[in-house]
Design a protein around this motif. Structure first.
Motif, PDB file in Angstrom:
ATOM      1  N   PHE A 376       0.828  -1.207   0.000  1.00 15.66           N
ATOM      2  CA  PHE A 376       0.000   0.000   0.000  1.00 15.66           C
ATOM      3  C   PHE A 376       0.862   1.256   0.000  1.00 15.66           C
ATOM      4  N   TYR A 389      -9.846   3.048  -5.551  1.00 18.96           N
ATOM      5  CA  TYR A 389      -9.493   1.688  -5.144  1.00 18.96           C
ATOM      6  C   TYR A 389     -10.751   0.884  -4.814  1.00 18.96           C
ATOM      7  N   PHE A 400      -4.112  -0.975   5.160  1.00 18.35           N
ATOM      8  CA  PHE A 400      -4.612  -0.118   4.083  1.00 18.35           C
ATOM      9  C   PHE A 400      -4.879   1.299   4.594  1.00 18.35           C
ATOM     10  N   MET A 404      -2.605   4.417   2.999  1.00 18.31           N
ATOM     11  CA  MET A 404      -3.131   5.110   1.826  1.00 18.31           C
ATOM     12  C   MET A 404      -3.400   6.586   2.123  1.00 18.31           C
TER      13      MET A 404
END
Length: 545
Positions: A376, A389, A400, A404
């Protein structure tokens, strides 16, 4: 109101030693139901025992007459009427009159006694078989609570449903042994619930909410996926910044309503009663917008929330508001509500923008095995900033959200029910819906098998998606859940030896595997530049949600 110095101490214990019957009788009084129109049978007697003196029993000699009287009373008074019938036979006798109530949209709460729970399945005498189906289609909502402990919440939902949106009769079948069960301490919160509907928040409602927010010490703003669905993201950011609230996403988000690296973002709420209660304990005011209250997953019981917390729920879903077990519910248009509140709330004095959050460090892959957090991190650094996504890799959720940097609306899509098979097909569909943005699907190897044939469509229609398959040979989230439930020896949790490269190529999709940071960067760049569908297989270590 508690002060800003309030700390996350243990929540106030809600004490309750009363029965389900006592709690429901008090709910009747709370909702202004001072009459029972009825014709009793043996299944109903336990409910009718110990009636408060404020409640009058109006006897009818036939069930059609009972419902007819209640229908007339409700229409003339403008108040919901309470009806108590006898099991299936009494309900059947009332169906003709129920037809009138349905078409006149009369708010009736029709209840019927049911046999003892453990005898229903064998069709014992006076059982109401498949009770929730009996009155359809002449009721707008019907239910037999799944357990005795859910009777008070179901009763409260019935009363709200009878009056919500388009009013009408509702039906509730209750086994008669439920009434003597001890009520849950959480049921006391039902007595504090309120519900209202406004097509658009009135000036007075906005003023009251703004005043409540201004008077609060610590505020938690919990945003649901619907905020992103209706396009209220920008207003949600403004509301958060004006209030200085800590911002959470409601459990199991399927869209992105708030930038996840904003200085006020505090993460995704855990999907358990205990987890939510613990997270919200430090706050004076909790404002939930665009989410159910709440979609729990793992069962970790606790009280729902500290009794000192003021809890307000804004949603556009009347059913969602009706079934909630606590809080002040306001049903209205979400986008306009957030806009009005953001405009009405004056920025608190002394508030300064908080710095964007940092990204935790990650380690380079070892022997070709990536930590998902590293994947990620590389995506954040190398994919276009406005990439959307589609995620179906539950065991990597924590990594995640920590790695992100999602700022734009419609940047995140996830299977709302948790059912596998959404990821690959949705990646194709989202790319078709957002042709000017790059779409990347992040799919676990367990999940990929449920929608693998979407690769064929991507190839045939030349959809320029990138699929990233995180391959660890197991259902990672299931392994985590097996530890939580104490069932580590359960079978069926491993899916080894699947060759996704061959599968993708067989469907006509270019496929690659990567084993280093450099090979990932090069492969991702080539995949995006090709404007063709591309699958990247990555071997990863096992992580927890």
């Amino acid at each position: 109101m508690k002060t800003q110095e309030h700390t996350a101490e243990a929540p106030t214990k809600i004490e309750s030693t009363r029965t389900v019957r006592s709690l429901v009788h008090d709910l009747m009084l709370k909702h202004g139901m001072f009459r029972i129109f009825g014709n009793p049978g043996s299944n109903e007697l336990p409910f009718l025992s110990d009636l408060p003196k404020e409640i009058e029993y109006v006897l009818g000699l036939h069930e059609q007459v009972v419902v007819g009287m209640a229908d007339g009373f409700a229409q003339a008074s403008g108040e919901p009427a309470f009806v108590n019938l006898h099991a299936a036979s009494g309900t059947g006798n009332a169906m003709g009159a129920l037809t009138n109530a349905f078409y006149s949209r009369t708010p009736l709460v029709v209840t019927a006694g049911q046999q003892v729970r453990e005898t229903i399945g064998m069709h014992s005498f006076l059982s109401n078989v498949d009770a929730a189906q009996l009155t359809k289609p002449l009721t707008k909502w019907s239910c037999e609570p799944a357990s005795a402990s859910d009777v008070p919440r179901s009763f409260n939902e019935a009363v709200v449903q009878a009056q919500a949106s388009a009013p009408g009769p509702v039906y509730l079948s209750i086994p008669y042994d439920d009434w003597d069960h001890e009520a849950s301490p959480n049921d006391e919160l039902l007595l504090r619930r309120s519900y209202s509907e406004e097509q658009e928040l009135s000036a007075s409602a906005v003023g009251r909410l703004a005043e409540t927010i201004a008077g609060a010490g610590r505020i938690a703003l919990i945003l649901g996926s619907a905020v992103d669905t209706v396009g209220a993201n920008e207003s949600a950011v403004a509301l958060a910044e004006n209030t200085g609230a800590d911002v959470y996403l409601a459990p199991s988000p399927y869209r992105l309503p708030f930038p996840n690296k904003h200085g006020q973002f505090r993460g995704v709420l855990p999907a358990s009663i205990h987890g939510v209660n613990t997270a919200l304990a430090p706050y004076d005011l909790v404002l939930v917008i665009g989410a159910p209250v709440f979609r729990y997953h793992q069962y970790e019981p606790d009280q729902y929330l500290d009794t000192d917390i003021e809890f307000i729920h804004i949603t556009d879903d009347a059913d969602e508001a009706a079934r909630a077990p606590f809080g002040t519910a306001i049903v209205t248009g979400i986008r306009r509500a957030v806009e009005l509140l953001a405009e009405a709330v004056e920025p608190k004095e002394g508030l300064a923008p908080l710095a964007r959050q940092d990204f935790p460090d990650t380690e380079a892959p070892v022997d070709g095995i990536f930590d998902p957090a590293r994947v990620f991190s590389l995506l954040r650094e190398n994919a276009p900033a406005d990439t959307a996504y589609v995620v179906e890799s539950t065991s990597t959720n924590s990594a995640f959200w920590s790695q992100m940097d999602l700022q734009d609306p419609s940047s995140y899509f996830w299977p709302a029910s948790g059912g596998l098979g959404f990821g690959m097909p949705a990646t194709v569909g989202v790319q078709m819906g957002l042709p000017d943005r790059q779409v990347i699907g992040i799919i676990g190897d367990g999940s990929a098998n449920y929608g693998i044939t979407a690769l064929w469509t991507a190839a045939q229609y030349d959809i320029p998606v990138v699929f990233i398959v995180l391959k660890n040979g197991t259902y990672g989230a299931l392994r985590w859940f097996s530890d939580l439930l104490g069932t580590p020896d359960a079978p069926g949790m491993d899916v080894p030896d699947i060759d996704f490269l061959s599968l993708a190529r067989g469907y006509g999709v270019t496929a690659s595997t990567v084993d280093s940071d450099d090979s990932f960067r090069e492969t991702l760049a080539a995949a995006i530049d090709s404007r063709k569908p591309h699958l990247i297989e990555i071997n990863t270590s096992l992580t927890q949600p």
